[in-house]
Write a protein that holds these residues in place. Structure first.
Motif, PDB file in Angstrom:
ATOM      1  N   LEU A   1     -53.185  16.700   4.373  1.00  0.00           N
ATOM      2  CA  LEU A   1     -53.454  18.153   4.361  1.00  0.00           C
ATOM      3  C   LEU A   1     -54.601  18.480   3.415  1.00  0.00           C
ATOM      4  O   LEU A   1     -55.484  19.272   3.748  1.00  0.00           O
ATOM      5  CB  LEU A   1     -52.204  18.908   3.890  1.00  0.00           C
ATOM      6  N   ASP A   2     -54.590  17.860   2.249  1.00  0.00           N
ATOM      7  CA  ASP A   2     -55.653  18.167   1.280  1.00  0.00           C
ATOM      8  C   ASP A   2     -57.005  17.683   1.787  1.00  0.00           C
ATOM      9  O   ASP A   2     -58.010  18.386   1.647  1.00  0.00           O
ATOM     10  CB  ASP A   2     -55.336  17.552  -0.087  1.00  0.00           C
ATOM     11  N   THR A   3     -57.030  16.500   2.397  1.00  0.00           N
ATOM     12  CA  THR A   3     -58.307  15.993   2.923  1.00  0.00           C
ATOM     13  C   THR A   3     -58.850  16.930   3.996  1.00  0.00           C
ATOM     14  O   THR A   3     -60.037  17.276   3.994  1.00  0.00           O
ATOM     15  CB  THR A   3     -58.115  14.564   3.488  1.00  0.00           C
ATOM     16  N   VAL A   4     -57.991  17.367   4.902  1.00  0.00           N
ATOM     17  CA  VAL A   4     -58.439  18.280   5.966  1.00  0.00           C
ATOM     18  C   VAL A   4     -58.922  19.601   5.350  1.00  0.00           C
ATOM     19  O   VAL A   4     -60.005  20.096   5.681  1.00  0.00           O
ATOM     20  CB  VAL A   4     -57.311  18.510   7.002  1.00  0.00           C
ATOM     21  N   CYS A   5     -58.146  20.165   4.445  1.00  0.00           N
ATOM     22  CA  CYS A   5     -58.523  21.468   3.863  1.00  0.00           C
ATOM     23  C   CYS A   5     -59.789  21.354   3.018  1.00  0.00           C
ATOM     24  O   CYS A   5     -60.690  22.187   3.136  1.00  0.00           O
ATOM     25  CB  CYS A   5     -57.380  22.045   3.033  1.00  0.00           C
ATOM     26  N   TYR A   6     -59.866  20.350   2.158  1.00  0.00           N
ATOM     27  CA  TYR A   6     -61.079  20.194   1.330  1.00  0.00           C
ATOM     28  C   TYR A   6     -62.307  20.026   2.234  1.00  0.00           C
ATOM     29  O   TYR A   6     -63.375  20.565   1.948  1.00  0.00           O
ATOM     30  CB  TYR A   6     -60.971  18.974   0.408  1.00  0.00           C
ATOM     31  N   THR A   7     -62.151  19.270   3.328  1.00  0.00           N
ATOM     32  CA  THR A   7     -63.290  19.034   4.224  1.00  0.00           C
ATOM     33  C   THR A   7     -63.714  20.334   4.899  1.00  0.00           C
ATOM     34  O   THR A   7     -64.906  20.677   4.911  1.00  0.00           O
ATOM     35  CB  THR A   7     -62.927  17.970   5.282  1.00  0.00           C
ATOM     36  N   LEU A   8     -62.747  21.077   5.445  1.00  0.00           N
ATOM     37  CA  LEU A   8     -63.095  22.332   6.128  1.00  0.00           C
ATOM     38  C   LEU A   8     -63.692  23.342   5.153  1.00  0.00           C
ATOM     39  O   LEU A   8     -64.538  24.149   5.526  1.00  0.00           O
ATOM     40  CB  LEU A   8     -61.851  22.941   6.792  1.00  0.00           C
ATOM     41  N   ALA A   9     -63.245  23.289   3.907  1.00  0.00           N
ATOM     42  CA  ALA A   9     -63.732  24.245   2.907  1.00  0.00           C
ATOM     43  C   ALA A   9     -65.065  23.822   2.299  1.00  0.00           C
ATOM     44  O   ALA A   9     -65.644  24.561   1.500  1.00  0.00           O
ATOM     45  CB  ALA A   9     -62.681  24.399   1.806  1.00  0.00           C
TER      46      ALA A   9
END
Ligand code: GDP
Ligand code: CA
Length: 309
Positions: free
Chosen positions: A49-57
């Motif tokens: 979840l953090d990898t996906v969110c950090y990437t999108l952000a």
């Protein structure tokens, strides 16, 4: 058209980011594996979840694909100096995410609400959903070390032990997180990102109700294996240790009962006939995503055929 992407961490995040650059935010929902979630330093950590969110952000470290850009490591270094656990690296900014997530979970908030609030704080327009709000824990049974928790296998043992099988503890009682089934049912197409089939996509597929929601949908998987090898991580090694020759074809066969379409890399063009033979429509594209432009181009090319077909 509305799209749902299933994602693990690094491979999943890259394609999710590409898609986010081509679609309006309301048209993309990303459902993320939480089977890797674990506790470390007393904190709740959700790596994918953090990898996906950090990437999108736009906050992800472009070198590693995980963790934060411009990260500092003061806390980690102090923990290390005190003789604390240092096999899993946590940067200072990343630590803030885990502290706040842990506080909220202890206060009884469901993970999906926490992800929604964090996405808002990080200005992520797309909907990011954990696969479930309940806890599911991936275990890897190995020849040399017996059964290991996923992070123990992945980070501590650096994926060296030989894999025998996988187990997703808690999966029988896990419900899809609020919004997951609705997003799938509303979607015109579902995309399995080039994530690890065994430990990133399979846990999502094993959550109650997901397979039946997928039935009859257009489902496109993107191969995480190019030229018989993974770009990163143990997926190819896992296929080999489970007695399956690693290739894009093996990935297509793994998903054969579920998917309608399959994206394989231009390096593997010779496999298209074999993929057609198992009743799946092949699409040959450049799938290696080194730059942001690569991510966007792959997403654009996929949208092109998805909108056409
Ligand atoms: P993890 O949870 O961080 O291990 O990440 P995922 O499960 O989402 O992704 C891991 C998979 O992504 C590996 O099997 C890699 O081969 C694959 N992968 C990483 N980068 C790329 C890429 O640029 N193109 C393709 N096709 N696959 C990739
Ligand atoms: Ca992962």
């Amino acid at each position: 058209m509305k799209f749902v992407a299933f994602a693990g961490g690094v491979g999943g995040a890259k394609l999710a980011d590409g898609l986010s650059r081509c679609l309006s935010p309301a048209d993309l929902t990303i459902i993320v594996n939480t089977g890797d979630d674990f506790e470390h330093w007393g904190l709740k950590i959700s790596p994918d979840l953090d990898t996906v969110c950090y990437t999108l952000a736009g906050l992800a470290n472009p070198e590693t694909g995980w963790g934060r850009v411009n990260e500092s490591w003061q806390v980690f270094e102090q923990v290390q100096q005190l003789g604390g656990e240092d096999w899993f690296r946590v940067g200072d900014q990343d630590l803030a995410t885990h502290i706040e997530r842990t506080r909220r979970i202890k206060a009884g908030q469901p993970l999906s609400h926490i992800v929604r609030d964090f996405s808002h704080a990080w200005n992520i327009g797309q909907t990011v959903l954990p696969m479930t709000d309940q806890s599911v824990a991936t275990f890897v049974d190995t020849v040399e070390k017996g059964e290991l928790s996923f992070q123990e296998y992945f980070v501590h043992q650096r994926c060296i032990p030989t894999v025998k099988s996988f187990r997703f503890d808690g999966i029988e009682n896990a419900q899809p997180a609020p919004g997951v089934l609705e997003a799938i049912l509303m979607a015109d197409a579902i995309i399995f990102c080039p994530s690890n089939p065994w430990v990133s996509i399979d846990p999502i597929l094993k959550i109650k109700g997901i397979l039946s929601a997928l039935s009859g949908k257009k489902i496109i998987a993107v191969s995480p294996i190019i030229g018989g090898q993974t770009v990163k991580g143990p997926a190819a090694k896992m296929f080999a240790e489970l007695g399956i020759q690693p290739s894009a074809l093996a990935v297509a066969k793994h998903y054969a009962e579920i998917i309608t379409d399959f994206v394989l890399d231009a390096h593997d063009v010779q496999l298209t006939g074999d993929i057609e033979k198992i009743g799946i429509r092949p699409h040959v594209l450049n799938t290696l995503m080194i730059s942001i432009e690569d991510r966007q181009k792959l997403a654009q090319n996929m949208l092109h055929f998805m909108k056409r077909d």
